[in-house]
Scaffold this active site. Sequence first.
Site, PDB file in Angstrom:
ATOM      1  N   GLY A 140      -3.025  62.701  20.889  1.00  0.00           N
ATOM      2  CA  GLY A 140      -3.145  61.299  20.517  1.00  0.00           C
ATOM      3  C   GLY A 140      -4.154  61.030  19.425  1.00  0.00           C
ATOM      4  O   GLY A 140      -4.461  59.882  19.133  1.00  0.00           O
ATOM      5  N   SER A 141      -4.666  62.066  18.779  1.00  0.00           N
ATOM      6  CA  SER A 141      -5.689  61.855  17.753  1.00  0.00           C
ATOM      7  C   SER A 141      -5.051  61.469  16.428  1.00  0.00           C
ATOM      8  O   SER A 141      -4.095  62.092  15.984  1.00  0.00           O
ATOM      9  CB  SER A 141      -6.514  63.133  17.577  1.00  0.00           C
ATOM     10  OG  SER A 141      -5.666  64.230  17.297  1.00  0.00           O
ATOM     11  N   ASP A 142      -5.577  60.438  15.791  1.00  0.00           N
ATOM     12  CA  ASP A 142      -5.107  60.053  14.471  1.00  0.00           C
ATOM     13  C   ASP A 142      -6.277  59.522  13.665  1.00  0.00           C
ATOM     14  O   ASP A 142      -7.430  59.614  14.098  1.00  0.00           O
ATOM     15  CB  ASP A 142      -3.949  59.053  14.572  1.00  0.00           C
ATOM     16  CG  ASP A 142      -4.340  57.732  15.223  1.00  0.00           C
ATOM     17  OD1 ASP A 142      -5.396  57.175  14.858  1.00  0.00           O
ATOM     18  OD2 ASP A 142      -3.593  57.265  16.099  1.00  0.00           O
ATOM     19  N   TYR A 156      -5.948  57.777  27.015  1.00  0.00           N
ATOM     20  CA  TYR A 156      -4.833  56.878  27.304  1.00  0.00           C
ATOM     21  C   TYR A 156      -5.021  56.248  28.680  1.00  0.00           C
ATOM     22  O   TYR A 156      -5.302  56.943  29.659  1.00  0.00           O
ATOM     23  CB  TYR A 156      -3.511  57.631  27.244  1.00  0.00           C
ATOM     24  CG  TYR A 156      -3.053  57.956  25.844  1.00  0.00           C
ATOM     25  CD1 TYR A 156      -3.642  57.376  24.723  1.00  0.00           C
ATOM     26  CD2 TYR A 156      -2.003  58.835  25.624  1.00  0.00           C
ATOM     27  CE1 TYR A 156      -3.201  57.659  23.446  1.00  0.00           C
ATOM     28  CE2 TYR A 156      -1.554  59.131  24.340  1.00  0.00           C
ATOM     29  CZ  TYR A 156      -2.165  58.539  23.249  1.00  0.00           C
ATOM     30  OH  TYR A 156      -1.717  58.814  21.987  1.00  0.00           O
ATOM     31  N   LYS A 173       7.208  62.811  13.246  1.00  0.00           N
ATOM     32  CA  LYS A 173       6.208  61.939  12.615  1.00  0.00           C
ATOM     33  C   LYS A 173       4.865  62.649  12.555  1.00  0.00           C
ATOM     34  O   LYS A 173       4.472  63.311  13.515  1.00  0.00           O
ATOM     35  CB  LYS A 173       6.081  60.629  13.398  1.00  0.00           C
ATOM     36  CG  LYS A 173       5.231  59.588  12.678  1.00  0.00           C
ATOM     37  CD  LYS A 173       5.435  58.206  13.281  1.00  0.00           C
ATOM     38  CE  LYS A 173       4.694  58.028  14.576  1.00  0.00           C
ATOM     39  NZ  LYS A 173       5.011  56.757  15.221  1.00  0.00           N
ATOM     40  N   LYS A 225       0.714  62.125  11.647  1.00  0.00           N
ATOM     41  CA  LYS A 225      -0.401  61.217  11.402  1.00  0.00           C
ATOM     42  C   LYS A 225      -1.045  61.574  10.070  1.00  0.00           C
ATOM     43  O   LYS A 225      -1.215  62.761   9.756  1.00  0.00           O
ATOM     44  CB  LYS A 225      -1.422  61.346  12.526  1.00  0.00           C
ATOM     45  CG  LYS A 225      -0.856  60.992  13.897  1.00  0.00           C
ATOM     46  CD  LYS A 225      -0.535  59.519  14.005  1.00  0.00           C
ATOM     47  CE  LYS A 225      -0.030  59.163  15.405  1.00  0.00           C
ATOM     48  NZ  LYS A 225       0.134  57.701  15.566  1.00  0.00           N
ATOM     49  N   ASP A 261       2.275  58.200   9.544  1.00  0.00           N
ATOM     50  CA  ASP A 261       1.662  57.088  10.276  1.00  0.00           C
ATOM     51  C   ASP A 261       0.175  57.041   9.954  1.00  0.00           C
ATOM     52  O   ASP A 261      -0.566  57.969  10.274  1.00  0.00           O
ATOM     53  CB  ASP A 261       1.873  57.314  11.776  1.00  0.00           C
ATOM     54  CG  ASP A 261       1.342  56.166  12.630  1.00  0.00           C
ATOM     55  OD1 ASP A 261       0.692  55.254  12.082  1.00  0.00           O
ATOM     56  OD2 ASP A 261       1.585  56.194  13.854  1.00  0.00           O
ATOM     57  N   ASN A 278      -1.916  54.482  10.852  1.00  0.00           N
ATOM     58  CA  ASN A 278      -2.692  53.763  11.876  1.00  0.00           C
ATOM     59  C   ASN A 278      -3.701  52.786  11.281  1.00  0.00           C
ATOM     60  O   ASN A 278      -4.858  52.735  11.710  1.00  0.00           O
ATOM     61  CB  ASN A 278      -3.371  54.766  12.814  1.00  0.00           C
ATOM     62  CG  ASN A 278      -2.360  55.486  13.683  1.00  0.00           C
ATOM     63  OD1 ASN A 278      -1.839  56.521  13.290  1.00  0.00           O
ATOM     64  ND2 ASN A 278      -2.035  54.930  14.840  1.00  0.00           N
ATOM     65  N   GLU A 296       4.037  54.236   8.430  1.00  0.00           N
ATOM     66  CA  GLU A 296       3.818  53.335   9.565  1.00  0.00           C
ATOM     67  C   GLU A 296       2.389  52.816   9.520  1.00  0.00           C
ATOM     68  O   GLU A 296       1.449  53.577   9.237  1.00  0.00           O
ATOM     69  CB  GLU A 296       4.061  54.151  10.835  1.00  0.00           C
ATOM     70  CG  GLU A 296       3.968  53.387  12.109  1.00  0.00           C
ATOM     71  CD  GLU A 296       4.489  54.227  13.281  1.00  0.00           C
ATOM     72  OE1 GLU A 296       5.397  55.053  13.071  1.00  0.00           O
ATOM     73  OE2 GLU A 296       3.949  54.074  14.381  1.00  0.00           O
ATOM     74  N   GLU A 328       3.392  48.246  16.466  1.00  0.00           N
ATOM     75  CA  GLU A 328       2.722  48.513  17.730  1.00  0.00           C
ATOM     76  C   GLU A 328       1.497  47.635  17.932  1.00  0.00           C
ATOM     77  O   GLU A 328       1.091  47.409  19.071  1.00  0.00           O
ATOM     78  CB  GLU A 328       2.355  49.997  17.852  1.00  0.00           C
ATOM     79  CG  GLU A 328       1.235  50.439  16.956  1.00  0.00           C
ATOM     80  CD  GLU A 328       0.989  51.944  17.026  1.00  0.00           C
ATOM     81  OE1 GLU A 328       1.775  52.683  16.420  1.00  0.00           O
ATOM     82  OE2 GLU A 328       0.036  52.375  17.677  1.00  0.00           O
ATOM     83  N   ASP A 355       6.769  47.074  20.727  1.00  0.00           N
ATOM     84  CA  ASP A 355       5.988  47.771  21.754  1.00  0.00           C
ATOM     85  C   ASP A 355       6.238  47.014  23.050  1.00  0.00           C
ATOM     86  O   ASP A 355       6.196  45.782  23.076  1.00  0.00           O
ATOM     87  CB  ASP A 355       4.508  47.752  21.378  1.00  0.00           C
ATOM     88  CG  ASP A 355       3.650  48.471  22.404  1.00  0.00           C
ATOM     89  OD1 ASP A 355       3.207  49.593  22.116  1.00  0.00           O
ATOM     90  OD2 ASP A 355       3.406  47.911  23.496  1.00  0.00           O
ATOM     91  N   HIS A 406       7.887  51.611  19.097  1.00  0.00           N
ATOM     92  CA  HIS A 406       6.686  52.393  19.352  1.00  0.00           C
ATOM     93  C   HIS A 406       6.722  52.845  20.803  1.00  0.00           C
ATOM     94  O   HIS A 406       7.042  52.070  21.698  1.00  0.00           O
ATOM     95  CB  HIS A 406       5.446  51.536  19.125  1.00  0.00           C
ATOM     96  CG  HIS A 406       4.177  52.191  19.559  1.00  0.00           C
ATOM     97  ND1 HIS A 406       3.404  51.705  20.590  1.00  0.00           N
ATOM     98  CD2 HIS A 406       3.556  53.308  19.128  1.00  0.00           C
ATOM     99  CE1 HIS A 406       2.347  52.484  20.750  1.00  0.00           C
ATOM    100  NE2 HIS A 406       2.409  53.462  19.880  1.00  0.00           N
ATOM    101  N   GLY A 421       5.219  56.567  23.348  1.00  0.00           N
ATOM    102  CA  GLY A 421       4.091  57.483  23.511  1.00  0.00           C
ATOM    103  C   GLY A 421       3.084  56.875  24.452  1.00  0.00           C
ATOM    104  O   GLY A 421       3.455  56.241  25.448  1.00  0.00           O
ATOM    105  N   GLU A 447      10.611  56.248  19.574  1.00  0.00           N
ATOM    106  CA  GLU A 447       9.560  57.275  19.517  1.00  0.00           C
ATOM    107  C   GLU A 447       9.484  58.029  20.844  1.00  0.00           C
ATOM    108  O   GLU A 447       9.692  57.450  21.926  1.00  0.00           O
ATOM    109  CB  GLU A 447       8.198  56.612  19.221  1.00  0.00           C
ATOM    110  CG  GLU A 447       7.081  57.630  19.042  1.00  0.00           C
ATOM    111  CD  GLU A 447       5.801  57.023  18.489  1.00  0.00           C
ATOM    112  OE1 GLU A 447       5.628  55.779  18.576  1.00  0.00           O
ATOM    113  OE2 GLU A 447       4.982  57.798  17.963  1.00  0.00           O
TER     114      GLU A 447
END
Lengths: 440, 440
Positions: free
Chosen positions: B23-25, B33, B219, B221, B249, B251, B275, B302, B325, B352, B354, B383
């Site tokens: 989940g790192s971006d 999460y 996708k 990041k 993406d 973010n 994105e 999202e 979302d 969105h 995940g 996604e």
Amino acid sequence: MTARITTVHTLDVRFPTSRELDGSDAMNPDPDYSAAYVVVSTDDPDGHEGHGFAFTIGRGNEVQTAAIETIGSMLVGRPLDTTLEALGPLWIELVHDSQLRWLGPEKGVIHMAISAVVNALWDLRAKRAGLPLWQLLAGLTPEEIVDLVDFRYLTDALTRDEALAILRAAEPGRAEREATLRAQGYPGYTTTPGWLGYDDEKLRRLCREAVADGFTQIKLKVGADLDDDLRRMRIARETVGPDIRIAVDANQRWDVGAAIDWVRALTAFDPWWVEEPTSPDDVLGLAAIARGIAPVKVATGEHVANRVVFKQLLQTGALSYLQIDAARVGGVNENVAILLLAAKFGVPVCPHAGGVGLCELVQHLSMFDFIAVSGSMDDRVIEYVDHLHEHFVAPVVVRDGRYLVPTAPGAGAEMRPQTLAAYRFPDGAVWAGEPQRSAL
Amino acid sequence: MTARITTVHTLDVRFPTSRELDGSDAMNPDPDYSAAYVVVSTDDPDGHEGHGFAFTIGRGNEVQTAAIETIGSMLVGRPLDTTLEALGPLWIELVHDSQLRWLGPEKGVIHMAISAVVNALWDLRAKRAGLPLWQLLAGLTPEEIVDLVDFRYLTDALTRDEALAILRAAEPGRAEREATLRAQGYPGYTTTPGWLGYDDEKLRRLCREAVADGFTQIKLKVGADLDDDLRRMRIARETVGPDIRIAVDANQRWDVGAAIDWVRALTAFDPWWVEEPTSPDDVLGLAAIARGIAPVKVATGEHVANRVVFKQLLQTGALSYLQIDAARVGGVNENVAILLLAAKFGVPVCPHAGGVGLCELVQHLSMFDFIAVSGSMDDRVIEYVDHLHEHFVAPVVVRDGRYLVPTAPGAGAEMRPQTLAAYRFPDGAVWAGEPQRSAL
């Protein structure tokens, strides 16, 4: 020893304003004006505390208070001097916290919590400097001022260099304008006459009193019923005469088409601006309304979430008057950004106030703007409502329709300890149904 | 005896995903999460519960939980049948509560709380009907569907009559499309390969696996470092070949000008969409980016706060792909509004997902859209991220790059009781530093 922030204490404070229908409008029939209140304490021997709050209108104030608790906990243990000297970087740290920003980003409860905490830190900094906030801000250099601003998402409309140029251009006249301000105060307008819950006789009496009190602009709430609005506008216009500006405020009641139709129906009574005709998120809709109702003007801002939305409202020409709110966007820092945006686009800032304590807070920003940013009071007015000022340690002083410069050190948010005790929800005396009493 | 809602119980549930950099971006280096979780219970002998949650990424989940507690308390004591039959009016009641709306309006923590509660009620309604949510929704009449929607602030783009016309036009093919969906599933794309915290070898391996698993879109990041992005895009493109779509993406990392420059620098590797190139609030900025990077497309959603912002993103042509979302806007009802807006403007919806549980939730909305709204799966993908599904009672099933239709009754939000016990923050076994165990 380095002084540190030792505690950040929160309080859920609510005023039972719904009992009198003060504050009633087309979307808010029975608000209980409330403050999610925060006190920042330190171990510095000077004993100063920083006070701040987010304004809400009742239910949910406990959620807002919880959010301030979360943001506030991030400050505990930080060194006092270096924290207060670097409120620009701190703002960025709080707003862009990688986990907390998911709750916004930069909007709603989490952003208002940042506002409360940031404003409390400014209150503390101003008290330690022995200055009212407006004076502290107006004494910063242009470089120090732009360092307060996060230019992320703004650079397509305003760069750091452009902001610096605006501030430098205003520098030569600062001393003269400060003298003007001290002598004349800053113009206000009053919303006191216009709440929807008031009957016609009270409306007429309050309109008369507003003119007698020296106000040159009043505001009426509209949007619940067109026939009522026509009758109330007629009464107001007949009472105040042709030279007093009458703004109307729909509090987001309408869709785009309905807003245009309704405002056009009121034009016989010469409304000056229409405030919040539709959703505060609807940049394109507000722009369409502005085109559809000209020469009546659009004013908006009290619910605009952040500087990014204000940027777009300016880019589209939707706003003729920009209404900053001291406690919705991310506090002093973000409002400095918004004042700079407004100056860049040449749009007058006429702050939202009223509620509880919003007059006390926002006057500092308008006065700072006059001295150091826009350099003008022309066509600018700060909203005034004569409620709840008695709860503040340093209440606003309005004379002849103008805000006199506040002189007490701080940012204006501090409530009296008796108030904090009596109005604490749900256990203060006011809410427990007991006679109000001073608990401290 | 009329069955009633008896309790609305909340839980702060967090997964320590930051330990693995899943989940790192560029904006979220170390998310945990989390779910601000809600269970609606009744005194009906059928024993069904409604489960829902707001997704967050760690800190602040306690604030989100507090907000759900506040919204949830408004439901306690209501009659079950009539409440579940009238979720449209209930949505309006919750969203436009005159005091609570001050905390948004319609954005951030308070709106996500409404999402969690509304989705929990849909879960309950679907369980009581013995149907998965997509099937429940797809079985409603066009009139019943538009009755779920609040058209306030939408009518300049979409009226109730226009929405009805869209739904009626899709009615004849419903049965055939349902059969297609049951046979083929709904296309997905995978974000699993592309987290910023993964090294090049892991990126290459996961890209290979994505293609082998049947995905036609992946996708990556981007946005932290251009040289890294160029290297990673090269690796991804070399690994998947020219026919697999690679979305990127950012973010929200960039300003408008930077977004255009950065995406143009990546065009040699044929990015399909970019994105969240900038602030989700910047409608005009996203439109400018869309013009500046064409034929690369813009996808966003999202973090879009509500249907009013989506409306404008469609009006300006900013979006080529609209990313709903399931748990940020006001739940099922508002997403139905957004699906109708997207259908009106002819923009494909690519949700969105995940996070934790977002795949489980949002698949129902895309499948409903295919059957009853847009009538199309062309150019649409949901996604998919292969994390944390094991915590759900009915986890998504993805085969050959497609989501298979869920068959369990409900809306998909229900987590296993063992998970709710072990991951409860801060006292669950996972957070207490003890070995993970089943507490129930």
